[in-house]
Design an enzyme around this catalytic site. Structure first.
Site, PDB file in Angstrom:
ATOM      1  N   SER A 115       0.863  -1.177   0.000  1.00 36.61           N
ATOM      2  CA  SER A 115       0.000   0.000   0.000  1.00 36.61           C
ATOM      3  C   SER A 115       0.900   1.228   0.000  1.00 36.61           C
ATOM      4  O   SER A 115       1.774   1.365   0.848  1.00 36.61           O
ATOM      5  CB  SER A 115      -0.882  -0.032   1.258  1.00 36.61           C
ATOM      6  OG  SER A 115      -1.673   1.127   1.344  1.00 36.61           O
ATOM      7  N   LYS A 124      -0.967  -0.902  -4.444  1.00 39.64           N
ATOM      8  CA  LYS A 124      -2.207  -0.189  -4.103  1.00 39.64           C
ATOM      9  C   LYS A 124      -1.856   1.259  -3.832  1.00 39.64           C
ATOM     10  O   LYS A 124      -0.976   1.550  -3.022  1.00 39.64           O
ATOM     11  CB  LYS A 124      -2.838  -0.832  -2.868  1.00 39.64           C
ATOM     12  CG  LYS A 124      -3.869   0.033  -2.132  1.00 39.64           C
ATOM     13  CD  LYS A 124      -4.634  -0.784  -1.098  1.00 39.64           C
ATOM     14  CE  LYS A 124      -4.799  -0.034   0.206  1.00 39.64           C
ATOM     15  NZ  LYS A 124      -5.526  -0.848   1.220  1.00 39.64           N
ATOM     16  N   LYS A 149      -3.025   4.994  -2.520  1.00 34.60           N
ATOM     17  CA  LYS A 149      -3.994   5.775  -1.767  1.00 34.60           C
ATOM     18  C   LYS A 149      -4.403   6.950  -2.644  1.00 34.60           C
ATOM     19  O   LYS A 149      -3.528   7.611  -3.243  1.00 34.60           O
ATOM     20  CB  LYS A 149      -3.354   6.277  -0.471  1.00 34.60           C
ATOM     21  CG  LYS A 149      -3.048   5.165   0.517  1.00 34.60           C
ATOM     22  CD  LYS A 149      -4.331   4.530   1.022  1.00 34.60           C
ATOM     23  CE  LYS A 149      -4.076   3.593   2.186  1.00 34.60           C
ATOM     24  NZ  LYS A 149      -5.316   3.021   2.717  1.00 34.60           N
ATOM     25  N   ASP A 177      -7.254   2.931  -3.171  1.00 33.06           N
ATOM     26  CA  ASP A 177      -7.997   2.973  -1.898  1.00 33.06           C
ATOM     27  C   ASP A 177      -8.257   4.429  -1.536  1.00 33.06           C
ATOM     28  O   ASP A 177      -7.319   5.211  -1.360  1.00 33.06           O
ATOM     29  CB  ASP A 177      -7.177   2.287  -0.800  1.00 33.06           C
ATOM     30  CG  ASP A 177      -7.939   2.181   0.530  1.00 33.06           C
ATOM     31  OD1 ASP A 177      -9.098   2.617   0.604  1.00 33.06           O
ATOM     32  OD2 ASP A 177      -7.345   1.644   1.488  1.00 33.06           O
ATOM     33  N   GLU A 212     -11.263   0.672  -3.672  1.00 36.29           N
ATOM     34  CA  GLU A 212     -11.589   0.348  -2.284  1.00 36.29           C
ATOM     35  C   GLU A 212     -12.228   1.546  -1.579  1.00 36.29           C
ATOM     36  O   GLU A 212     -11.689   2.656  -1.622  1.00 36.29           O
ATOM     37  CB  GLU A 212     -10.278  -0.063  -1.596  1.00 36.29           C
ATOM     38  CG  GLU A 212     -10.395  -0.538  -0.162  1.00 36.29           C
ATOM     39  CD  GLU A 212      -9.020  -0.950   0.410  1.00 36.29           C
ATOM     40  OE1 GLU A 212      -8.045  -1.102  -0.370  1.00 36.29           O
ATOM     41  OE2 GLU A 212      -8.927  -1.100   1.628  1.00 36.29           O
ATOM     42  N   ASP A 227     -13.979  -1.919   2.565  1.00 33.73           N
ATOM     43  CA  ASP A 227     -13.074  -2.125   3.696  1.00 33.73           C
ATOM     44  C   ASP A 227     -13.811  -1.666   4.960  1.00 33.73           C
ATOM     45  O   ASP A 227     -14.467  -2.474   5.634  1.00 33.73           O
ATOM     46  CB  ASP A 227     -11.770  -1.338   3.449  1.00 33.73           C
ATOM     47  CG  ASP A 227     -10.811  -1.324   4.635  1.00 33.73           C
ATOM     48  OD1 ASP A 227     -11.109  -1.923   5.670  1.00 33.73           O
ATOM     49  OD2 ASP A 227      -9.734  -0.684   4.536  1.00 33.73           O
ATOM     50  N   LYS A 268     -10.074  -7.470   7.400  1.00 35.63           N
ATOM     51  CA  LYS A 268      -9.156  -7.087   8.477  1.00 35.63           C
ATOM     52  C   LYS A 268      -9.750  -7.640   9.767  1.00 35.63           C
ATOM     53  O   LYS A 268     -10.887  -7.289  10.120  1.00 35.63           O
ATOM     54  CB  LYS A 268      -9.060  -5.570   8.592  1.00 35.63           C
ATOM     55  CG  LYS A 268      -8.321  -4.884   7.454  1.00 35.63           C
ATOM     56  CD  LYS A 268      -8.382  -3.377   7.633  1.00 35.63           C
ATOM     57  CE  LYS A 268      -7.596  -2.671   6.525  1.00 35.63           C
ATOM     58  NZ  LYS A 268      -7.936  -1.224   6.477  1.00 35.63           N
ATOM     59  N   GLY A 311      -4.303  -4.501   5.819  1.00 38.82           N
ATOM     60  CA  GLY A 311      -3.210  -4.286   6.771  1.00 38.82           C
ATOM     61  C   GLY A 311      -3.440  -3.012   7.546  1.00 38.82           C
ATOM     62  O   GLY A 311      -4.115  -2.089   7.054  1.00 38.82           O
TER      63      GLY A 311
HETATM   64  C1  NPQ Z   1      -6.509   0.707   4.677  1.00 34.95           C
HETATM   65  N1  NPQ Z   1      -4.202   0.341   5.562  1.00 34.95           N
HETATM   66  O1  NPQ Z   1      -6.483  -0.271   3.965  1.00 34.95           O
HETATM   67  C2  NPQ Z   1      -5.471   0.947   5.780  1.00 34.95           C
HETATM   68  C3  NPQ Z   1      -5.484   2.320   6.244  1.00 34.95           C
HETATM   69  C4  NPQ Z   1      -4.517   2.731   7.288  1.00 34.95           C
HETATM   70  C5  NPQ Z   1      -2.127  -0.474   4.660  1.00 34.95           C
HETATM   71  O2  NPQ Z   1      -3.508   0.987   3.512  1.00 34.95           O
HETATM   72  C6  NPQ Z   1      -1.760   3.559  11.392  1.00 34.95           C
HETATM   73  C7  NPQ Z   1      -2.575   2.476  11.677  1.00 34.95           C
HETATM   74  C8  NPQ Z   1      -1.818   4.138  10.158  1.00 34.95           C
HETATM   75  C9  NPQ Z   1      -3.455   2.003  10.730  1.00 34.95           C
HETATM   76  C10 NPQ Z   1      -2.799   4.263   7.948  1.00 34.95           C
HETATM   77  C11 NPQ Z   1      -3.341   0.357   4.518  1.00 34.95           C
HETATM   78  C12 NPQ Z   1      -2.708   3.677   9.195  1.00 34.95           C
HETATM   79  C13 NPQ Z   1      -3.543   2.590   9.489  1.00 34.95           C
HETATM   80  C14 NPQ Z   1      -3.696   3.773   7.011  1.00 34.95           C
HETATM   81  C15 NPQ Z   1      -4.423   2.140   8.511  1.00 34.95           C
HETATM   82  O3  NPQ Z   1      -7.439   1.467   4.547  1.00 34.95           O
HETATM   83 MG    MG Z   2      -8.586   0.439   3.023  1.00 31.24          MG
END
Ligand code: NPQ
Ligand code: MG
Length: 368
Positions: free
Chosen positions: A135, A161, A163, A188, A213, A238, A262, A290
């Site tokens: 990501s 992926k 953002k 995402d 996403e 998600d 998750k 994650g």
């Molecule tokens: C998601 N994760 O899928 C999340 C969002 C996310 C890997 O993109 C600290 C703890 C910072 C959790 C930043 C990924 C974070 C977090 C982004 C989760 O939407």
């Molecule tokens: Mg997400």
């Protein structure tokens, strides 16, 4: 087993690079770990909540409080208890799934270590390695984004992926698609758009994405249904998917055709397996999300991602994607995959010296 004490550890862990999403920029990981001390041994659980309630309503200090005030007392007063009984024991508390998941995972770790069974074996893993994606946060410039993506491609990640948010979508996606050729790519939005953006989001169809996403807010299933009907790119939820029943409802209503799982978001790995089973029965592909987990949470995620319905690479990246040093032995990418741990419980060993070194306050021990 009988739970004799519960330790709460609060740590600050530096990130190798800032991670920016539509809801904010993280420079470190403020993490809560729980350790359960039982008559059959110890187990660890990692809380996935963030420091602030910007991704989800839960946040670290809130999780700590609900554990301290409600969940831990329920567990410490329960007598003989198995991990499978935790969710019923916690059911008087509404929501707070990430907090519940933390304790349930610690119990499961203790229970499976004693039974000499791995998380993967217990969940029903059918693979010994899982394919990994990465990501990639929002960058100050497209040039820097391409640099970062190029590095991950060179490391062997099987999918990228990005953002996205309004103002950071079509141009970076076009540039990355051009850079990576036909390597799988997805985006995402972390709820940054509204239903009025559907015509704009349709332009993403030009980039042959695996999925988009969570473009809209958690509670807004209706707008996701409208987008799914208007766009070729599959819509993947998600934040909206908080349990198996909601996953089934969102699938049947046409809001999502791929699901991000998750465990923290759905209240634990046992519910995560139920989400997986529901999706597999409906031929809906799933992948493992994650939350910037340390090796403790990462180990469990990789075991989950080894189930048969996880047919897309997850956000289960190697340790060095986020951390220069991990709290456990590091997870290292092997040809774009990570090995599913085979040892008892989570299969990883927590480095007590690092837990102590990164602590932001003394350990709090809860007893019955
Ligand atoms: C998601 N994760 O899928 C999340 C969002 C996310 C890997 O993109 C600290 C703890 C910072 C959790 C930043 C990924 C974070 C977090 C982004 C989760 O939407
Ligand atoms: Mg997400």
């Amino acid at each position: 087993m009988k739970v004799e004490a519960i330790e709460l550890h609060r740590l600050a862990i530096p990130l190798v690079r800032p991670f920016e999403t539509s809801f904010g920029r993280q420079t470190g990981r403020d993490v809560l770990l729980v350790k359960v001390l039982t008559d059959i041994g110890e187990g660890w659980g990692e809380c996935v909540a963030m420091a602030d309630p910007f991704y989800s309503s839960e946040y670290v200090a809130g999780c700590e409080d609900v554990i301290r005030s409600y969940l831990a007392p329920a567990l410490l007063g329960a007598g003989e208890v198995g991990a499978e009984a935790a969710s019923a024991l916690f059911s008087g508390v509404i929501g707070h799934r990430m907090a519940k998941a933390t304790l349930e995972t610690a119990l499961l770790d203790a229970q499976l270590r004693a039974a000499e069974t791995s998380f993967g074996g217990y969940f029903g893993a059918t693979r010994d390695h899982v394919e990994c994606g990465v990501s990639v946060g929002i960058s100050p410039t497209i040039e820097q984004l391409l640099d970062e993506v190029q590095g991950y491609v060179a490391q062997g990640y099987r999918r990228i992926k990005l953002k996205i948010k309004p103002g950071w979508d079509l141009a970076p996606v076009a540039a990355v698609r051009e850079l990576i050729g036909d390597l799988p790519l997805q985006v995402d939005a972390n709820t940054a758009y509204t239903i009025d953006d559907i015509p704009h989001l349709r332009e993403l169809d030009a980039f042959d994405l695996l999925l988009i996403e969570q473009p809209f807010v958690e509670e807004d299933i209706r707008s996701h249904i409208a987008l799914a009907a208007a766009i070729e790119t599959p819509v993947c939820l998600d934040e909206s998917i908080v349990d198996a029943a909601l996953a089934i409802d969102a699938i049947e209503r046409g809001a999502t055709s791929i699901v991000n799982i998750k465990a923290g978001r759905v209240g634990g790995y046992l519910e995560a397996v139920r989400v997986h089973d529901a999706c597999l029965a409906r031929e809906v592909p799933v992948w493992c999300g994650g939350m910037l987990e340390t090796g403790i949470g990462r180990a469990a995620n990789i075991a989950l991602a080894a189930l048969p319905g996880f047919t897309l690479p997850g956000d289960t990246s190697a340790s060095d994607r986020y951390f220069a040093e991990d709290l456990t032995e590091p997870f290292v990418l092997e040809n774009g995959t990570l090995a599913v741990p085979t040892g008892p419980g989570s299969g990883v060993t927590v480095r007590d010296e690092l837990v102590a070194a990164w602590a932001t306050r003394p350990v709090e021990t809860l007893r019955g």
